[in-house]
Design a protein around this motif. Structure first.
Motif, PDB file in Angstrom:
ATOM      1  N   PHE A   1       0.842  -1.205   0.000  1.00 61.87           N
ATOM      2  CA  PHE A   1       0.000   0.000   0.000  1.00 61.87           C
ATOM      3  C   PHE A   1       0.873   1.249   0.000  1.00 61.87           C
ATOM      4  CE2 PHE A   1      -3.166   2.953   1.878  1.00 61.87           C
ATOM      5  CZ  PHE A   1      -4.251   2.683   1.058  1.00 61.87           C
ATOM      6  N   VAL A   2       1.929   1.240   0.825  1.00 61.89           N
ATOM      7  CA  VAL A   2       2.851   2.375   0.890  1.00 61.89           C
ATOM      8  C   VAL A   2       3.677   2.465  -0.391  1.00 61.89           C
ATOM      9  CG1 VAL A   2       4.891   3.283   2.077  1.00 61.89           C
ATOM     10  CG2 VAL A   2       2.957   2.426   3.408  1.00 61.89           C
ATOM     11  N   ALA A   3       4.181   1.330  -0.865  1.00 63.13           N
ATOM     12  CA  ALA A   3       5.025   1.327  -2.061  1.00 63.13           C
ATOM     13  C   ALA A   3       4.303   1.889  -3.276  1.00 63.13           C
ATOM     14  CB  ALA A   3       5.512  -0.092  -2.349  1.00 63.13           C
ATOM     15  N   ASN A   4       3.001   1.646  -3.356  1.00 63.99           N
ATOM     16  CA  ASN A   4       2.202   2.108  -4.493  1.00 63.99           C
ATOM     17  C   ASN A   4       1.374   3.344  -4.169  1.00 63.99           C
ATOM     18  OD1 ASN A   4       2.762  -0.055  -6.542  1.00 63.99           O
ATOM     19  ND2 ASN A   4       2.032  -1.326  -4.854  1.00 63.99           N
ATOM     20  N   PHE A   5       1.686   3.992  -3.058  1.00 62.32           N
ATOM     21  CA  PHE A   5       0.935   5.172  -2.639  1.00 62.32           C
ATOM     22  C   PHE A   5       1.090   6.265  -3.688  1.00 62.32           C
ATOM     23  CE2 PHE A   5      -0.052   8.735   0.320  1.00 62.32           C
ATOM     24  CZ  PHE A   5      -1.248   8.232   0.811  1.00 62.32           C
ATOM     25  N   PRO A   6      -0.006   6.957  -4.053  1.00 69.50           N
ATOM     26  CA  PRO A   6       0.064   7.918  -5.156  1.00 69.50           C
ATOM     27  C   PRO A   6       0.738   9.238  -4.821  1.00 69.50           C
ATOM     28  CG  PRO A   6      -2.141   7.880  -4.224  1.00 69.50           C
ATOM     29  CD  PRO A   6      -1.382   6.767  -3.558  1.00 69.50           C
ATOM     30  N   LYS A   7       1.067   9.446  -3.551  1.00 70.45           N
ATOM     31  CA  LYS A   7       1.778  10.657  -3.149  1.00 70.45           C
ATOM     32  C   LYS A   7       3.153  10.256  -2.608  1.00 70.45           C
ATOM     33  CE  LYS A   7      -2.637  12.781  -1.865  1.00 70.45           C
ATOM     34  NZ  LYS A   7      -3.439  13.469  -0.827  1.00 70.45           N
ATOM     35  N   PRO A   8       4.146  11.127  -2.741  1.00 72.40           N
ATOM     36  CA  PRO A   8       5.493  10.765  -2.288  1.00 72.40           C
ATOM     37  C   PRO A   8       5.533  10.424  -0.799  1.00 72.40           C
ATOM     38  CG  PRO A   8       5.562  12.708  -3.681  1.00 72.40           C
ATOM     39  CD  PRO A   8       4.111  12.451  -3.400  1.00 72.40           C
ATOM     40  N   VAL A   9       6.216   9.329  -0.480  1.00 75.48           N
ATOM     41  CA  VAL A   9       6.401   8.891   0.903  1.00 75.48           C
ATOM     42  C   VAL A   9       7.903   8.798   1.168  1.00 75.48           C
ATOM     43  CG1 VAL A   9       5.973   7.107   2.635  1.00 75.48           C
ATOM     44  CG2 VAL A   9       4.264   7.547   0.837  1.00 75.48           C
ATOM     45  N   ILE A  10       8.366   9.537   2.172  1.00 81.95           N
ATOM     46  CA  ILE A  10       9.774   9.520   2.565  1.00 81.95           C
ATOM     47  C   ILE A  10       9.872   8.908   3.953  1.00 81.95           C
ATOM     48  CG2 ILE A  10      11.878  10.878   2.845  1.00 81.95           C
ATOM     49  CD1 ILE A  10      10.398  13.192   1.396  1.00 81.95           C
ATOM     50  N   ALA A  11      10.734   7.927   4.116  1.00 86.12           N
ATOM     51  CA  ALA A  11      10.991   7.364   5.444  1.00 86.12           C
ATOM     52  C   ALA A  11      12.156   8.124   6.075  1.00 86.12           C
ATOM     53  CB  ALA A  11      11.322   5.883   5.349  1.00 86.12           C
ATOM     54  N   ALA A  12      11.913   8.707   7.246  1.00 85.34           N
ATOM     55  CA  ALA A  12      12.962   9.357   8.029  1.00 85.34           C
ATOM     56  C   ALA A  12      13.381   8.358   9.101  1.00 85.34           C
ATOM     57  CB  ALA A  12      12.451  10.652   8.649  1.00 85.34           C
ATOM     58  N   VAL A  13      14.496   7.679   8.853  1.00 89.66           N
ATOM     59  CA  VAL A  13      14.892   6.525   9.663  1.00 89.66           C
ATOM     60  C   VAL A  13      15.738   6.992  10.840  1.00 89.66           C
ATOM     61  CG1 VAL A  13      16.021   4.274   9.658  1.00 89.66           C
ATOM     62  CG2 VAL A  13      14.825   5.068   7.611  1.00 89.66           C
ATOM     63  N   ASN A  14      15.140   6.985  12.007  1.00 90.80           N
ATOM     64  CA  ASN A  14      15.804   7.408  13.235  1.00 90.80           C
ATOM     65  C   ASN A  14      16.096   6.185  14.094  1.00 90.80           C
ATOM     66  OD1 ASN A  14      12.892   7.344  13.233  1.00 90.80           O
ATOM     67  ND2 ASN A  14      12.941   7.979  15.374  1.00 90.80           N
ATOM     68  N   GLY A  15      17.363   5.838  14.265  1.00 90.34           N
ATOM     69  CA  GLY A  15      17.709   4.694  15.107  1.00 90.34           C
ATOM     70  C   GLY A  15      17.498   3.363  14.410  1.00 90.34           C
ATOM     71  N   PHE A  16      17.028   2.361  15.165  1.00 89.92           N
ATOM     72  CA  PHE A  16      16.917   0.998  14.641  1.00 89.92           C
ATOM     73  C   PHE A  16      15.780   0.873  13.624  1.00 89.92           C
ATOM     74  CE2 PHE A  16      18.873   0.209  18.850  1.00 89.92           C
ATOM     75  CZ  PHE A  16      19.998  -0.495  18.430  1.00 89.92           C
ATOM     76  N   ALA A  17      16.084   0.248  12.496  1.00 90.24           N
ATOM     77  CA  ALA A  17      15.080  -0.159  11.513  1.00 90.24           C
ATOM     78  C   ALA A  17      15.389  -1.611  11.182  1.00 90.24           C
ATOM     79  CB  ALA A  17      15.137   0.706  10.267  1.00 90.24           C
ATOM     80  N   LEU A  18      14.741  -2.504  11.910  1.00 94.50           N
ATOM     81  CA  LEU A  18      15.062  -3.930  11.826  1.00 94.50           C
ATOM     82  C   LEU A  18      13.833  -4.725  11.417  1.00 94.50           C
ATOM     83  CD1 LEU A  18      17.108  -4.230  15.148  1.00 94.50           C
ATOM     84  CD2 LEU A  18      17.993  -3.825  12.846  1.00 94.50           C
ATOM     85  N   GLY A  19      14.054  -5.799  10.669  1.00 98.59           N
ATOM     86  CA  GLY A  19      12.955  -6.670  10.284  1.00 98.59           C
ATOM     87  C   GLY A  19      11.854  -5.899   9.587  1.00 98.59           C
ATOM     88  N   GLY A  20      10.633  -5.991  10.134  1.00 96.57           N
ATOM     89  CA  GLY A  20       9.511  -5.275   9.567  1.00 96.57           C
ATOM     90  C   GLY A  20       9.727  -3.775   9.512  1.00 96.57           C
ATOM     91  N   GLY A  21      10.568  -3.247  10.387  1.00 99.92           N
ATOM     92  CA  GLY A  21      10.875  -1.826  10.360  1.00 99.92           C
ATOM     93  C   GLY A  21      11.656  -1.434   9.119  1.00 99.92           C
ATOM     94  N   LEU A  22      12.669  -2.234   8.768  1.00 99.42           N
ATOM     95  CA  LEU A  22      13.408  -1.963   7.538  1.00 99.42           C
ATOM     96  C   LEU A  22      12.518  -2.209   6.322  1.00 99.42           C
ATOM     97  CD1 LEU A  22      15.911  -1.165   6.016  1.00 99.42           C
ATOM     98  CD2 LEU A  22      16.768  -3.511   6.249  1.00 99.42           C
TER      99      LEU A  22
END
Length: 260
Positions: free
Chosen positions: A93-114
């Motif tokens: 849903f996010v990958a195909n979202f029609p508006k730009p989506v930027i992830a601001a990765v603060n700290g750990f991004a592991l598993g489902g987070g990454l």
């Protein structure tokens, strides 16, 4: 709309969606995934929202993974259902979202987070970020698109190594791997990401939606991305944004896109 696990803030067209479970390092559970789905659904329909910045509360974690306690006793069929529903409701849903989506990765991004960060259209990381897919250390594999999106971003060999070792890479390595676009100081992360969002907002949202569809088509099996690009390019000529953009260029003025 009020949420229990996330916070949303609209700042002049930039919608901040913040995963807010600091005691759990913002780990994803079913309720959080559902709330994120609802927040993105609302953002899709809200004409005031132009760009979405997705982040986690605090500086320790973007999302430290999935809430393992929820699926520790699942059967194979329940596991398949978990992955399928999660991908449909959030990650795809996010990958195909029609508006730009930027992830601001603060700290750990592991598993489902990454996996969530990779579903965004691109990523900015704080220099204290740590990223990885540790699922094989649990006897699992990534189930929310990680085995597909990580190789697309960093290449097959690096993706295989990250998945097989279940290890983490730091923000500097993530930048070298092209997993993130930029790295900055933790206290500058949101401001830096907002500046990128503001640059994006100067352009046609209609055109960006078309570009998202065309770029994503390159990664869909059985789809000719060049044909999608040709179709989307042609369709652009019928939009009001095209008329405004070309008129502004020819008259040497700043475009004021109507978003139609």
């Amino acid at each position: 709309m009020e949420f229990e696990n996330i916070v949303t803030e609209n700042n002049e067209g930039i919608l901040h969606i913040i995963i807010n479970r600091p005691k759990k390092l913002n780990a994803l559970n079913r309720d959080t995934i559902q709330e994120l789905h609802e927040a993105f659904t609302d953002a899709r329909e809200d004409e005031e929202v132009k760009v979405v910045i997705l982040t986690g509360s605090g500086e320790k974690a973007f999302v430290a993974g999935a809430d393992i306690s929820e699926f520790a006793d699942f059967s194979a069929e329940e596991g398949r259902e978990l992955a399928a529903k999660g991908q449909a409701n959030l990650f795809d849903f996010v990958a195909n979202f029609p508006k730009p989506v930027i992830a601001a990765v603060n700290g750990f991004a592991l598993g489902g987070g990454l996996e969530l960060a990779m579903a965004a259209h691109f990523r900015v990381a704080s220099d204290n970020a740590k990223m990885g897919l540790p699922e094989t250390s649990l006897g699992l594999i990534p189930g929310y698109g990680g085995t597909q999106r990580l190789p697309q971003l960093v290449g097959k060999g690096r993706a295989m190594e990250m998945i097989m070792t279940a290890g983490m890479i730091d923000a500097k390595q993530a930048l070298q791997y092209n997993l993130v676009n930029h790295v900055c100081e933790p206290d500058e992360l949101i401001e830096f990401t907002e500046k990128i969002a503001q640059k994006i907002m100067r352009n046609s949202l209609v055109a960006m939606s078309a570009a998202i569809r065309a770029v994503n088509a390159n990664y869909e099996d059985g789809v000719n991305g060049f044909e999608v690009e040709i179709s989307e390019f042609g369709s652009s000529f019928a939009t009001e944004d095209f008329k405004e953009g070309t008129s502004a260029f020819l008259n040497k003025r700043k475009a004021d896109f109507p978003g139609k």
